[in-house]
Design an enzyme around this catalytic site. Structure first.
Site, PDB file in Angstrom:
ATOM      1  N   HIS A 240       1.037  -1.190   0.082  1.00 56.16           N
ATOM      2  CA  HIS A 240      -0.027  -0.204   0.108  1.00 56.16           C
ATOM      3  C   HIS A 240       0.836   1.164  -0.154  1.00 56.16           C
ATOM      4  O   HIS A 240       0.528   2.259  -0.860  1.00 56.16           O
ATOM      5  CB  HIS A 240      -0.967   0.003   1.172  1.00 56.16           C
TER       6      HIS A 240
ATOM      7  N   LYS B 210     -15.349  -8.122   5.916  1.00 52.67           N
ATOM      8  CA  LYS B 210     -14.201  -8.455   6.550  1.00 52.67           C
ATOM      9  C   LYS B 210     -14.496  -8.381   8.008  1.00 52.67           C
ATOM     10  O   LYS B 210     -14.836  -7.311   8.557  1.00 52.67           O
ATOM     11  CB  LYS B 210     -13.163  -7.904   5.909  1.00 52.67           C
TER      12      LYS B 210
ATOM     13  N   ARG C  24      -2.422  -6.213  -8.077  1.00 56.72           N
ATOM     14  CA  ARG C  24      -1.050  -7.030  -7.739  1.00 56.72           C
ATOM     15  C   ARG C  24      -0.986  -8.148  -9.087  1.00 56.72           C
ATOM     16  O   ARG C  24       0.157  -8.050  -9.523  1.00 56.72           O
ATOM     17  CB  ARG C  24      -1.406  -7.876  -6.593  1.00 56.72           C
TER      18      ARG C  24
ATOM     19  N   SER D  28      -2.628  -8.273   3.613  1.00 53.25           N
ATOM     20  CA  SER D  28      -2.848  -8.025   4.917  1.00 53.25           C
ATOM     21  C   SER D  28      -3.177  -9.358   5.668  1.00 53.25           C
ATOM     22  O   SER D  28      -2.740  -9.476   6.671  1.00 53.25           O
ATOM     23  CB  SER D  28      -3.930  -6.733   5.352  1.00 53.25           C
TER      24      SER D  28
HETATM   25  N1  COA Z   1       0.136  -4.407  -2.244  1.00 56.14           N
HETATM   26  C1  COA Z   1      -0.289  -5.277  -1.393  1.00 56.14           C
HETATM   27  N2  COA Z   1      -1.419  -5.816  -1.088  1.00 56.14           N
HETATM   28  C2  COA Z   1      -2.439  -4.954  -1.410  1.00 56.14           C
HETATM   29  C3  COA Z   1      -2.362  -4.017  -2.219  1.00 56.14           C
HETATM   30  C4  COA Z   1      -0.785  -3.677  -2.681  1.00 56.14           C
HETATM   31  N3  COA Z   1      -0.449  -2.591  -3.604  1.00 56.14           N
HETATM   32  N4  COA Z   1      -3.526  -3.508  -2.673  1.00 56.14           N
HETATM   33  C5  COA Z   1      -4.184  -4.112  -1.972  1.00 56.14           C
HETATM   34  N5  COA Z   1      -3.713  -5.239  -1.455  1.00 56.14           N
HETATM   35  C6  COA Z   1      -4.420  -6.317  -0.564  1.00 56.14           C
HETATM   36  C7  COA Z   1      -4.683  -5.772   0.865  1.00 56.14           C
HETATM   37  O1  COA Z   1      -3.877  -5.907   1.659  1.00 56.14           O
HETATM   38  C8  COA Z   1      -5.959  -6.789   1.020  1.00 56.14           C
HETATM   39  O2  COA Z   1      -5.858  -8.055   1.649  1.00 56.14           O
HETATM   40  P1  COA Z   1      -6.719  -8.712   2.484  1.00 56.14           P
HETATM   41  O3  COA Z   1      -7.804  -9.094   1.527  1.00 56.14           O
HETATM   42  O4  COA Z   1      -5.785 -10.009   2.901  1.00 56.14           O
HETATM   43  O5  COA Z   1      -7.131  -7.781   3.615  1.00 56.14           O
HETATM   44  C9  COA Z   1      -6.534  -7.135  -0.328  1.00 56.14           C
HETATM   45  O6  COA Z   1      -5.338  -6.644  -1.379  1.00 56.14           O
HETATM   46  C10 COA Z   1      -7.475  -6.273  -0.862  1.00 56.14           C
HETATM   47  O7  COA Z   1      -7.725  -5.421  -0.243  1.00 56.14           O
HETATM   48  P2  COA Z   1      -8.195  -3.557  -0.324  1.00 56.14           P
HETATM   49  O8  COA Z   1      -7.487  -3.041  -1.500  1.00 56.14           O
HETATM   50  O9  COA Z   1      -8.076  -3.080   1.101  1.00 56.14           O
HETATM   51  O10 COA Z   1      -9.466  -3.950  -1.014  1.00 56.14           O
HETATM   52  P3  COA Z   1     -10.633  -4.188  -0.070  1.00 56.14           P
HETATM   53  O11 COA Z   1     -11.349  -5.319  -1.187  1.00 56.14           O
HETATM   54  O12 COA Z   1     -10.737  -4.644   1.346  1.00 56.14           O
HETATM   55  O13 COA Z   1     -11.973  -3.258  -0.100  1.00 56.14           O
HETATM   56  C11 COA Z   1     -12.958  -1.060  -1.207  1.00 56.14           C
HETATM   57  C12 COA Z   1     -12.134  -2.548  -1.542  1.00 56.14           C
HETATM   58  C13 COA Z   1     -12.636  -0.609  -0.114  1.00 56.14           C
HETATM   59  C14 COA Z   1     -12.688  -0.310  -2.458  1.00 56.14           C
HETATM   60  C15 COA Z   1     -14.393  -1.784  -1.902  1.00 56.14           C
HETATM   61  O14 COA Z   1     -14.952  -2.690  -0.776  1.00 56.14           O
HETATM   62  C16 COA Z   1     -15.494  -0.422  -1.322  1.00 56.14           C
HETATM   63  O15 COA Z   1     -15.458   0.588  -2.357  1.00 56.14           O
HETATM   64  N6  COA Z   1     -16.278  -0.609  -0.407  1.00 56.14           N
HETATM   65  C17 COA Z   1     -17.077   0.620  -0.114  1.00 56.14           C
HETATM   66  C18 COA Z   1     -18.773  -0.079  -0.319  1.00 56.14           C
HETATM   67  C19 COA Z   1     -18.974   0.046  -1.832  1.00 56.14           C
HETATM   68  O16 COA Z   1     -19.030   1.149  -2.408  1.00 56.14           O
HETATM   69  N7  COA Z   1     -19.262  -1.092  -2.452  1.00 56.14           N
HETATM   70  C20 COA Z   1     -19.562  -1.194  -3.982  1.00 56.14           C
HETATM   71  C21 COA Z   1     -18.433  -1.420  -4.577  1.00 56.14           C
HETATM   72  S1  COA Z   1     -18.668  -1.602  -6.624  1.00 56.14           S
END
Ligand code: COA
Length: 164
Positions: A18, A42, A91, A129
């Site tokens: 991140h 989550k 990724r 994560s």
């Molecule tokens: N390098 C390493 N790891 C990364 C990374 C990077 N550059 N980018 C993401 N990751 C990992 C994270 O650690 C996370 O790991 P985990 O699943 O083990 O926790 C995983 O990739 C994805 O997580 P993250 O990027 O935090 O996304 P998410 O899927 O948890 O959340 C949101 C995505 C918050 C953008 C999405 O859920 C959202 O928009 N929520 C609001 C509600 C909404 O509008 N919903 C409709 C969407 S269409």
């Protein structure tokens, strides 16, 4: 007009992956908002305030990065912040389908902003994560994946959990 970009995610906890996206994306905009989503799908280890604190500590050195949290839909938050863009890190190939679906759904709901993707640095393309949390749970070395203050907080959490 100020060009604001939102970097949304769970950040539970923030990793070097991140941090790499933050460091690169902030150069493309006037302001980058790291926005922690209340993810209903989550179970999080860190509270939102703990995550805000950690990310603020790590990004404090960057003048144009702010940290915030939001409830509800990302599109509504983007509108509220008057942002022109959302950035996500890609990724591996496996991320693409999920990100594609999210970006297109968001565009259908609100087409006034763009979603851009940055290729995650190859050193971090396999980190997540959850993986970091699993490694530390079993005593693995996570120093290559998360900054020291995050490792420290993870150890503290683990200690509290074990004491309970
Ligand atoms: N390098 C390493 N790891 C990364 C990374 C990077 N550059 N980018 C993401 N990751 C990992 C994270 O650690 C996370 O790991 P985990 O699943 O083990 O926790 C995983 O990739 C994805 O997580 P993250 O990027 O935090 O996304 P998410 O899927 O948890 O959340 C949101 C995505 C918050 C953008 C999405 O859920 C959202 O928009 N929520 C609001 C509600 C909404 O509008 N919903 C409709 C969407 S269409």
């Amino acid at each position: 007009m100020k060009r604001i970009c939102i970097y949304p995610g769970s950040f539970d906890p923030i990793t070097y992956g991140h941090m790499d996206i933050i460091a690169r994306a902030r150069g493309l905009f006037d302001e980058l908002v790291v926005a922690i989503a209340h993810n209903i799908r989550k179970n999080s280890l860190f509270t939102i305030s703990e995550r805000i604190e950690m990310i603020s500590e790590l990004t404090g050195k960057f003048g144009n990065v702010t940290v915030d949290a939001f409830d509800g839909l990302l599109v509504d938050y983007v509108r509220k912040r008057n942002a022109c863009c959302v950035v996500r890190g890609l990724r591996a190939f496996s991320d693409f389908e999920y990100e594609f679906q999210m970006a297109l759904t968001n565009r259908k709901l609100n087409d006034s902003f763009e979603t851009i993707f940055l290729m995650t640095h190859e050193n971090y393309s396999f980190i997540s994560s959850s993986l970091v949390k699993e490694l530390i749970e079993f005593g693995g070395d996570i120093s290559a994946f998360v900054p020291e203050p995050v490792e420290h907080r993870l150890k503290e959490k683990l200690y509290v959990h074990r004491e309970q």
